[in-house]
Design a protein around this motif. Structure first.
Motif, PDB file in Angstrom:
ATOM      1  N   ALA A 191     102.858  49.180  49.598  1.00 19.27           N
ATOM      2  CA  ALA A 191     103.495  48.418  48.926  1.00 19.27           C
ATOM      3  C   ALA A 191     103.319  48.549  47.294  1.00 19.27           C
ATOM      4  N   ILE A 192     104.334  48.292  46.452  1.00 15.07           N
ATOM      5  CA  ILE A 192     104.109  48.728  45.122  1.00 15.07           C
ATOM      6  C   ILE A 192     104.035  47.362  44.313  1.00 15.07           C
ATOM      7  N   ASN A 193     103.001  47.214  43.330  1.00 15.21           N
ATOM      8  CA  ASN A 193     102.768  46.058  42.640  1.00 15.21           C
ATOM      9  C   ASN A 193     103.720  46.142  41.394  1.00 15.21           C
ATOM     10  N   PHE A 194     104.915  45.824  41.495  1.00 16.98           N
ATOM     11  CA  PHE A 194     105.958  45.926  40.063  1.00 16.98           C
ATOM     12  C   PHE A 194     105.460  45.132  39.151  1.00 16.98           C
ATOM     13  N   ALA A 195     104.764  44.092  39.352  1.00 20.99           N
ATOM     14  CA  ALA A 195     104.155  43.144  38.021  1.00 20.99           C
ATOM     15  C   ALA A 195     103.303  43.933  37.332  1.00 20.99           C
ATOM     16  N   ARG A 196     102.374  44.559  38.009  1.00 19.22           N
ATOM     17  CA  ARG A 196     101.433  45.583  37.211  1.00 19.22           C
ATOM     18  C   ARG A 196     102.105  46.646  36.532  1.00 19.22           C
ATOM     19  N   LEU A 218     113.849  45.495  52.901  1.00 16.25           N
ATOM     20  CA  LEU A 218     112.698  44.770  52.825  1.00 16.25           C
ATOM     21  C   LEU A 218     112.630  43.831  51.701  1.00 16.25           C
ATOM     22  N   ILE A 219     113.340  44.176  50.504  1.00 13.51           N
ATOM     23  CA  ILE A 219     113.266  43.386  49.240  1.00 13.51           C
ATOM     24  C   ILE A 219     114.001  42.349  49.596  1.00 13.51           C
ATOM     25  N   ALA A 220     115.377  42.737  49.956  1.00 16.46           N
ATOM     26  CA  ALA A 220     116.494  41.601  50.356  1.00 16.46           C
ATOM     27  C   ALA A 220     115.665  40.676  51.261  1.00 16.46           C
ATOM     28  N   ALA A 221     115.081  40.856  52.008  1.00 15.33           N
ATOM     29  CA  ALA A 221     114.519  39.845  53.295  1.00 15.33           C
ATOM     30  C   ALA A 221     113.442  39.280  52.669  1.00 15.33           C
ATOM     31  N   GLY A 222     112.668  39.567  51.643  1.00 19.13           N
ATOM     32  CA  GLY A 222     111.603  38.860  50.904  1.00 19.13           C
ATOM     33  C   GLY A 222     110.139  39.366  51.566  1.00 19.13           C
ATOM     34  N   LEU A 223     110.236  40.555  52.015  1.00 24.83           N
ATOM     35  CA  LEU A 223     109.090  41.032  52.976  1.00 24.83           C
ATOM     36  C   LEU A 223     108.274  41.930  51.904  1.00 24.83           C
ATOM     37  N   HIS A 224     108.960  42.428  50.620  1.00 24.06           N
ATOM     38  CA  HIS A 224     107.964  43.108  49.804  1.00 24.06           C
ATOM     39  C   HIS A 224     108.470  42.405  48.290  1.00 24.06           C
ATOM     40  N   GLN A 225     107.280  42.454  47.321  1.00 22.23           N
ATOM     41  CA  GLN A 225     107.699  41.690  46.004  1.00 22.23           C
ATOM     42  C   GLN A 225     109.073  42.353  45.478  1.00 22.23           C
ATOM     43  N   SER A 226     109.537  41.537  45.018  1.00 19.66           N
ATOM     44  CA  SER A 226     110.738  42.113  44.364  1.00 19.66           C
ATOM     45  C   SER A 226     110.780  42.530  42.837  1.00 19.66           C
ATOM     46  N   PRO A 227     111.317  43.710  42.598  1.00 22.81           N
ATOM     47  CA  PRO A 227     111.060  44.167  41.163  1.00 22.81           C
ATOM     48  C   PRO A 227     112.055  43.526  40.210  1.00 22.81           C
ATOM     49  N   VAL A 228     112.926  42.671  40.449  1.00 19.41           N
ATOM     50  CA  VAL A 228     114.043  42.030  39.773  1.00 19.41           C
ATOM     51  C   VAL A 228     113.397  41.375  38.619  1.00 19.41           C
ATOM     52  N   TYR A 295     115.620  41.452  61.432  1.00 19.10           N
ATOM     53  CA  TYR A 295     115.692  42.869  61.597  1.00 19.10           C
ATOM     54  C   TYR A 295     114.771  43.619  60.496  1.00 19.10           C
ATOM     55  N   GLN A 296     114.562  42.893  59.442  1.00 20.92           N
ATOM     56  CA  GLN A 296     113.739  43.843  58.469  1.00 20.92           C
ATOM     57  C   GLN A 296     112.265  43.520  59.047  1.00 20.92           C
ATOM     58  N   ASN A 297     111.861  42.377  59.421  1.00 22.76           N
ATOM     59  CA  ASN A 297     110.502  42.163  59.855  1.00 22.76           C
ATOM     60  C   ASN A 297     110.259  43.058  61.133  1.00 22.76           C
ATOM     61  N   THR A 322     100.533  52.325  56.901  1.00 20.45           N
ATOM     62  CA  THR A 322     101.927  52.014  56.204  1.00 20.45           C
ATOM     63  C   THR A 322     101.952  50.420  55.956  1.00 20.45           C
ATOM     64  N   ASP A 323     102.658  50.014  54.784  1.00 21.83           N
ATOM     65  CA  ASP A 323     102.757  48.427  54.477  1.00 21.83           C
ATOM     66  C   ASP A 323     104.451  48.445  54.544  1.00 21.83           C
ATOM     67  N   ASN A 324     105.111  49.374  54.619  1.00 25.47           N
ATOM     68  CA  ASN A 324     106.598  49.468  54.673  1.00 25.47           C
ATOM     69  C   ASN A 324     107.234  49.944  56.015  1.00 25.47           C
ATOM     70  N   HIS A 325     108.244  50.651  55.700  1.00 21.97           N
ATOM     71  CA  HIS A 325     109.060  50.970  56.839  1.00 21.97           C
ATOM     72  C   HIS A 325     108.879  52.467  57.154  1.00 21.97           C
ATOM     73  N   LEU A 326     107.939  53.161  56.521  1.00 19.21           N
ATOM     74  CA  LEU A 326     107.641  54.636  56.654  1.00 19.21           C
ATOM     75  C   LEU A 326     106.297  54.903  56.550  1.00 19.21           C
ATOM     76  N   MET A 327     106.048  56.054  57.326  1.00 22.36           N
ATOM     77  CA  MET A 327     104.503  56.968  57.197  1.00 22.36           C
ATOM     78  C   MET A 327     104.867  58.194  57.335  1.00 22.36           C
ATOM     79  N   MET A 328     103.683  58.706  56.733  1.00 30.01           N
ATOM     80  CA  MET A 328     103.852  60.076  56.614  1.00 30.01           C
ATOM     81  C   MET A 328     102.560  60.903  57.371  1.00 30.01           C
ATOM     82  N   ILE A 329     102.867  61.734  58.384  1.00 27.39           N
ATOM     83  CA  ILE A 329     101.604  62.127  59.035  1.00 27.39           C
ATOM     84  C   ILE A 329     101.423  63.754  58.212  1.00 27.39           C
ATOM     85  N   ASN A 330      99.890  63.863  58.023  1.00 27.23           N
ATOM     86  CA  ASN A 330      99.485  64.832  57.392  1.00 27.23           C
ATOM     87  C   ASN A 330      99.029  65.913  58.429  1.00 27.23           C
TER      88      ASN A 330
END
Ligand SMILES: *Cc1c(COP(=O)(O)O)cnc(C)c1O
Length: 435
Positions: A191-196, A218-228, A295-297, A322-330
């Motif tokens: 997750a990204i802290n846009f307020a910060r 995710l933002i449209a569904a209210g599942l991530h802080q909105s940057p707006v 769906y987003q959830n 992950t906190d969102n929809h993606l992950m990265m394998i190292n």
């Protein structure tokens, strides 16, 4: 596709095979999704025929506000496509609770271009996320207009946590005093802290642009802080988690509306793609339904489940999860002896699993080889897959990893993957019609 079948068999074959690939393979590219038939219909409609330079409104000279009653197009005959664009604009504003929306950018890259031009001048300094740490080409790569026209100072993730270190970002900002700070990512699983970011931008009097391309759904569904509420301008694509047609979107406060509009048209584009704008309207209508939130959830539940299952299979994940929809394998360094990202991408492909290689933070391989694999759950969630399927998928990926050089075994996995996918029908009627 019956017209194409008759008039252009060669093209028909390519399109048919792509349909079969999309439906028969496991789609794990984090930036992709499957649009609804309604969105497809709009994208394939006669609206493609219409020239509509301008906007479905004009700025009133008296009030300096948008007036939908004033004709804002450079061509006649726009009265009906105006309705489509107005629907897209008003729905975008409702979904994201913003003052102004421009739905014309042909792509995320062009949305970014118009946004930067609306705020800063060539030669100005942009503080943005390093590409190899998850940033996008348009955030300052030398081969992109962004790196060509602006002075780019990158920030990265912390070496230990592999997450943003806001104190460190603030320190760099205080040092370089950028005109603009840019955040948002293509390969950042947290997750990204846009307020910060807003606080940091205020402290150095920089503009803040948030590129929410990946997480717009995710933002449209209210599942991530909105940057707006925090960003001067928010840019996005419409085709990733948001599940619309391939295209771009800009949201902003009213004070930037005129400049944003001007920099989209005539600043960086000509006639808007009206069929795609109609498809955006159709997708936004879907995003306003209660099922969209479910769906987003589910995308996020699936991502967490897949991440855990991959860890259980012994994989290392960037930032641990992950906190969102993606992950990265190292996949580890060259010295550790496992496959590179490039090799793993090829092996997955042979097993019917589509994903992309990606650099991991502080990668020691070249970007074209890379040490990571990026995985996302938006497309498989659209197909209806849930937690039990995530565990199956992690197991497929582990088997591919173990046998990454054994083409026979990979072909065997591909058969299993195909059977597995067939239990989650996609575009079934299209397949039927093109039997
Ligand atoms: C996908 C993406 C874009 C660009 O989108 P295109 O439509 O491919 O130009 C921009 N920014 C971010 C963060 C992205 O992930």
């Amino acid at each position: 596709m019956q017209y194409i079948k008759k008039s252009d068999p060669e093209l028909y074959q390519a399109m048919l095979r792509e349909l079969q690939r999309q439906t028969g393979n496991l789609e794990l590219i984090a930036s992709e999704n499957f649009v609804s038939r309604a969105v497809l219909e709009a994208a394939g409609s006669v609206l493609t025929n219409k020239y509509a330079e301008g906007y479905p409104y004009r700025w009133s000279k008296k009030t300096d506000k948008i007036n939908y009653d004033l004709y804002g197009r450079y061509y006649g005959g726009c009265e009906f496509i105006d309705e489509a664009e107005k629907l897209a604009i008003e729905r975008a504003k409702t979904i994201f609770k913003c003052e102004h929306a421009n739905v014309q950018p042909h792509s995320g890259s062009q949305a970014n271009m118009a946004a930067y031009f609306a705020l800063i001048k060539p030669g100005d300094t942009i503080l943005s996320l390093e590409l190899t740490h998850g940033g996008h080409l348009t955030h300052g790569h030398p081969l992109s207009f962004s790196g060509y026209l602006f002075n780019i100072v990158p920030y990265g993730v912390n070496r230990e946590t592999e997450k943003f270190d806001y104190d460190e970002i603030r320190r760099i900002a205080l040092e370089v005093k950028p005109q603009m700070i840019l955040t948002g990512a293509s390969a950042y699983p947290r997750a990204i802290n846009f307020a910060r970011f807003r606080e940091i931008a205020d402290e150095v009097k920089a503009k803040l642009v948030v590129d929410m391309a990946h997480i717009a759904g995710l933002i449209a569904a209210g599942l991530h802080q909105s940057p707006v509420p925090y960003a001067d301008i928010v840019t996005s694509t419409t085709h990733k988690t948001l599940r619309g047609p391939r295209g771009g979107l800009i949201l902003c406060k009213e004070e930037y509306a005129k400049d944003v509009d001007r920099w989209v048209f005539p600043g960086t584009q000509g006639g808007p793609l009206m069929h795609i704008i109609a498809a955006k309207a159709a997708a936004f209508q879907e995003a306003l339904q209660p099922e969209f939130k479910e769906y987003q959830n589910q995308i996020m539940i699936n991502a967490r489940t897949l991440a855990k299952a991959l860890r259980d299979e012994g994989f290392n994940l960037v930032s641990g999860g992950t906190d969102n929809h993606l992950m990265m394998i190292n996949l580890g360094t060259e010295e550790e002896g496992g496959p590179s990202g490039k090799k793993m991408e090829e092996s997955l492909d042979l097993a019917g699993i589509t994903a992309n290689k990606n650099t991991v933070p502080f990668d020691t391989r070249k970007p074209f080889v890379a040490s990571g694999i990026r995985l996302g759950t938006p497309a498989i969630t659209t197909r209806g897959m849930k937690e039990p399927e995530m565990i199956r998928i992690a197991n497929f990926i582990k088997r591919v990893f173990n046998d990454h050089e054994n083409d026979e075994k990979l072909a065997k996995i591909k058969e299993e993957v195909s059977t597995f996918c067939s239990k989650f029908p996609l575009y079934a009627d299209l397949l039927q019609e093109n039997r």
